[in-house]
Structures are given as C-alpha cells and as structure tokens.
Design a protein around this motif. Structure first.
Motif: not given
Length: 579
Positions: A127-129, A134-138, A164-165, A388-389
């Motif tokens: 789930f963390a992966a 998601s964090v990288l894809a955005v 974003d951050a 990660a995906l």
C-alpha cells in the motif's frame, strides 16, 4: 492553435536541457500550467466534500472488513485528491482520466490487502508503494510528462513537486484550523444552550464532509496563487540551502570516521542503522537539489554553497551503499523477512540515485554536473514511479521467499533450533509461512514438535510453551520465585512485544514495598514494579541499547555495582544505572 500545443511542439524538439528553451517560450508554458481559475475553490470544495461523504458511506462508519467497501472508499479518496491537484480549466478530461486511474490503482491495492489479510505478508508496504506511485505520478502528470515524456522541462516538474508539497501542507493546516474554529464556536454556542455544532461534529458523515470541503476550498485558493508559491519556493530553497553546509561537514566527518573504523561501526550498529543512513541520504538528496535549483542561472554563486552541494551529491551513494551493507549484515545474521526485502528494494532505488549522481559528477565535471543531475532526476522519478506501481501490484510473494530462506537457514545449520523463530513463520510470513510450518511438522524430533506447536497457536504473539514444560520458551528467568514468575508471565501475556523475540527477566529486589524486575531484550530494558497483588505499576519507556544481537541468554546478562546498579550484556554496561 492553442498556446499550450505550440509550447508542447517546441518541447518535443528540445533535448531535455532546460537551457535549450528560451525564456519567452518557457514563460508561456509556465503561465498555462499555473494560471488562475476562479471556480477552482468552489469546485474542489464541493468535490472533496462529496468524496468525504462517499468515504463515510462506503466505509460504513468504520467497517474495514468488506474488501469492496474499503476499495471504494480508498479509490474515492485518492482519486479525489489526485483530481484536486491536477484539475485544470483546460485539461478537465485528462485530469479526470488520470485521477480515475490513480483511484482505481489505489482501490485495487486496498481491495487486495483487505481480501488477503493474514494470507500475504507485508501488505502494508504494498500500500505504501501505491501511495509513493501516486505522489510521484501527480507532478509528472501536471508537468505534461504523458505528452512530452523525457523532453519535459525539469524546472516545470520541480516546480510542481514543491508547489504540491507547499499547497498540500497549507491546505491540511487550514483544515485543522477550521476544526479548531468549530470547537470554539461550539463552546460559544454552548454558553447559550445551542448544541447543534457539537451534535454535528459527533456525526461521521459531517466530519468527513467538512474536512473534505475545507481541504478542497483551501487547496483551490492556494493553487490559484501558485505564482506566489513559486516565489515562496525560492525562499524555501534558499533557507534549505543554508542547511547544506552543516550537513555536508557532518557527512565528511561521518564518512571519515566510518572508514577509519574499517566499517566496524556497521557491524556493531543496531537495526536502526539502515533507516538512519537512508534518512540521511534522503536529506542529502533534498538539500542538494535545493542548492542546485532549477537551472544554472538560478544556482547560488556562493562558493561555500556550491562546494556543499557537491559534497551532498557525492555523499548520497556512500550513504546508500553503507545502508546496503547494513541490511546485508542483518540478512546474513537473521535471514530474509518481508520487511527486510522491502528495505532492500528501497535501498536499491536509493543506490540508483546515488550512482546516477556519481555518473553525473564524472561526466559533467566542474559546473556541468548539476545539469546532468537534473536530467537524472527526471529519468529516475519516472522509473521509480513505474517500479512503485509494479510493487503495489501483488506480483511477488515476499512471505514465500522469506519462508523458504528461513527454512534453508535452519537446514544448513546457520540458525540453531533454539534460535529459530517458528512464531514468525506462523504469524509474519502469511500463508507461505504456515505452509512451511506444515512441511516442518512432517519431520521428526523437536523440529516437528515445535513446528506443530507454533502452527496450533490461535493467538497472535502467543509465547511458544513447548520447550520449557509450560513456561514460555522465549523468557529466561534469573530467579526461582514461582509467584514472581507468574506475575511476570501474566504481564508478558498482555504485553508480548516486551519479550520478542527473547528476553531475560532479572529480579532487582524490593523497591518502595514493590517487587522490582527488569525485562531485558537485546535492544531495550523495561523496568516493571509489582504490588503485592501482582498488579504492575505503569513502567517507564524502554531504554534503547546499543547491542546488535537479536537473542540473549541468562549467562549474557548480569548485575554489577556501578553508581547504583546497572544491567550488563556480554560484560558491557547497557542502559542507565537504576536505584
């Protein structure tokens, strides 16, 4: 032709070097990406309020047993957040498709985790992966990576990461403040006997909806002022750049001291060495990129900062390499586990960054290396996003790999029967671990007996009672008092993690009319005082020890006079003196 399309056409001709795009062209592209949208706060507030309400309905007020409900709640939550960051007046359809993909991925991961609960090991890491994906894809999507791929300007991607951050952090802070306001208003209305707000805050649907609306409204307002955030980003990077100097100095001192010790510190370190090294490597990564900025023209001309950034860039690979050595030592000592495999994957990714930075330094020379670092960042971010995906999708069973390795260590004599953790196979490696235990029960002698006892355990973390005639096998006492032993055993039945995987219990005598014992593990000491009815008083936090050992025996632990009394392991004082 649409201005964005003209910019994208020019981008496709670019070689990925930010300096190859003229300032007017870049400004035009940036203006499109960061333009204001008056309806954004209202749309995001309504959208995330609805998402919050759906999350409450799907989770059924906290029901986490139904995989479909949990998957739907997670999909709505992650899809809604992705849409809040990516929704744009000119890219509504693209943003909707991307957000749906993010939601489906995270919903599918959540569905699999809930459905396979207790069957597969390390699902929380999967789930963390997914979250990391998601964090990288955005920001990659925001920068148009799906259109321009590796010709995407680094500056645009880097800007979106920081924006974003900052906007996400600001929106979360505003949401917290909005709840404080509700509490204040509830108290105010309570003075005149109006309890409406208090009743509403007690309703789950209201909490989710209010939080979503507040988060969406704040995020919309902040993202309508991204040009201000870009200026704030520059200030933040300037401030972070100041930290690069002391971190660079500390890194040199650490590496020199470690090399001078011949690497002995890695052997003597506890399991905390690996996360500390990785965290320092991440710190070097963040501060180094804060100092090299988005282009050569924006880098500081201060020679001290330039040298510090060079040291940090060069120091990432040694730190990650030492982290790899550290986890390798742990694996050699204790074998594989799902957690160690996930740690190893994280270290491999970190090493890839460190090695890429070394290549950039070697090929770039002097000041040219910073451009190569930026170029590497974009490629590594996209690659890490895909990795990660893939890790979030259940392609490999790390529990099966770990169980096979642990049994092989037992068969090879690398680990003794007394040290072999049958309970870990039962509880921590999923179905693969229990299948390995079932195969061990078909053997002869103590192996079969202990495997069967572990397999029949019905309570997680229950002590293995098969080895010492009913006494928990992982507890060793230095005293014979049966009553005190019973008190300790009852305490550890309630707090089993205090004696995992093995501990030694010392009788420290009377203290203020209470029986004082110390529960000693290889990595902590817990002091417990019992009243005359066997009820323990709340103990203080455990004292963390420097010992790297995973198991200890009564002969390893002793009490010596040292300004009071102090616990020793293998003749070395640990913890603080007591009494």
């Amino acid at each position: 032709m649409h201005p964005c399309r003209r910019s994208n056409n020019k981008l496709r001709k670019a070689d990925g070097n930010m300096e190859s795009i003229s300032p007017p062209e870049y400004d035009q592209l940036e203006a499109y990406q960061l333009e204001d949208w008056p309806l954004r706060p209202w749309i995001l507030a309504a959208m995330l309020a609805a998402a919050g309400l759906l999350i409450h309905l799907f989770s059924d007020g906290g029901d986490t047993e139904a995989p479909a409900r949990v998957a739907a709640a997670v999909a709505v939550g992650f899809g809604g957040i992705a849409a809040a960051f990516t929704l744009n007046e000119h890219r509504r359809v693209e943003a909707a498709i991307f957000s749906a993909i993010v939601g489906l991925v995270m919903g599918g991961v959540a569905w699999h985790i809930v459905r396979m609960d207790e069957h597969l090991a390390g699902q929380e890491f999967a789930f963390a992966a997914g979250v990391f994906f998601s964090v990288l894809a955005v920001p990659l999507f925001q920068a148009g990576f799906h259109r321009t791929r590796f010709a995407t300007p680094y500056r645009l991607t880097h800007t979106h990461v920081w924006a974003d951050a900052i906007s996400g952090g600001g929106a979360v802070a505003f949401t917290a403040i909005s709840w404080l306001m509700l509490l204040l208003l509830d108290g105010l209305f309570g003075i005149v006997g109006i309890d409406l707000l208090g009743d509403l805050m007690g309703e789950g649907w209201f909490g989710w909806s209010w939080s979503g609306a507040a988060l969406g409204a704040a995020l919309g307002l902040i993202r309508n002022n991204l040009k201000i955030l870009v200026v704030l980003q520059n200030v933040v990077m300037l401030v972070l750049g100041l930290l690069a100097v002391p971190l660079g100095i500390a890194l040199i001192i650490f590496l020199v001291a470690l090399i001078a010790s011949g690497g002995q510190a890695l052997w003597e370190a506890t399991d905390s060495a690996t996360p500390i090294l990785l965290t320092c490597a991440v710190g070097c990564f963040v501060l180094a990129n804060a100092t090299i900025r988005d282009s050569e023209g924006e880098r500081s001309t201060n020679i001290v900062l330039r040298i510090a950034s060079l040291i940090l860039v060069a120091g990432i690979f040694p730190l990650t390499l030492f982290a790899a050595i550290s986890i390798g030592i742990r694996i050699n000592q204790h074998g594989l586990s799902p957690e160690r495999i996930w740690s190893l994957i994280a270290i491999i990714i970190a090493c890839a960054y460190g090695l890429a930075y070394w290549v950039a330094l070697a090929l770039g020379r002097k000041d040219g290396w910073s451009h190569r670092v930026r170029h590497a960042n974009l490629h590594l971010a996209a690659t890490t996003c895909i990795v990660a995906l893939l890790l979030a999708i259940p392609l490999l069973d790390f529990g099966k790999i770990s169980a096979k390795n642990q049994v092989a260590r037992l068969d090879a004599g690398t680990v003794t029967l007394e040290e072999f953790d049958f309970a870990a196979l039962r509880w921590e490696f999923g179905d693969a671990g229990r299948q390995a235990l079932a195969r061990l029960t078909r053997r002869e002698g103590d192996v079969a007996q202990l495997a069967q006892a572990a397999l029949e355990d019905t309570e997680r973390y229950r002590f293995d009672r098969a080895r010492q005639g009913g006494s928990p096998a992982n507890i060793a006492y230095d005293f014979e008092d049966p009553e005190l032993r019973g008190w300790v055993a009852a305490y550890l039945e309630r707090e089993p993690w205090e004696c995992a995987p093995i501990c030694v219990v010392l009788d420290l005598g009377m203290e203020a009319e209470r029986r004082h014992v110390a529960i000693v593990r290889a990595d902590s000491v817990r002091h417990v005082r019992f009243r005359d009815d066997g009820v323990p008083y709340p103990p203080p936090p455990p004292q963390i020890l420097p010992s790297p050992a995973a198991t200890i025996a009564p002969g390893d632990v002793e009490i010596r006079d040292y300004s009071g009394r102090q616990i020793f392991i293998d003749g070395q004082p640990v913890g603080a003196p007591f009494e």
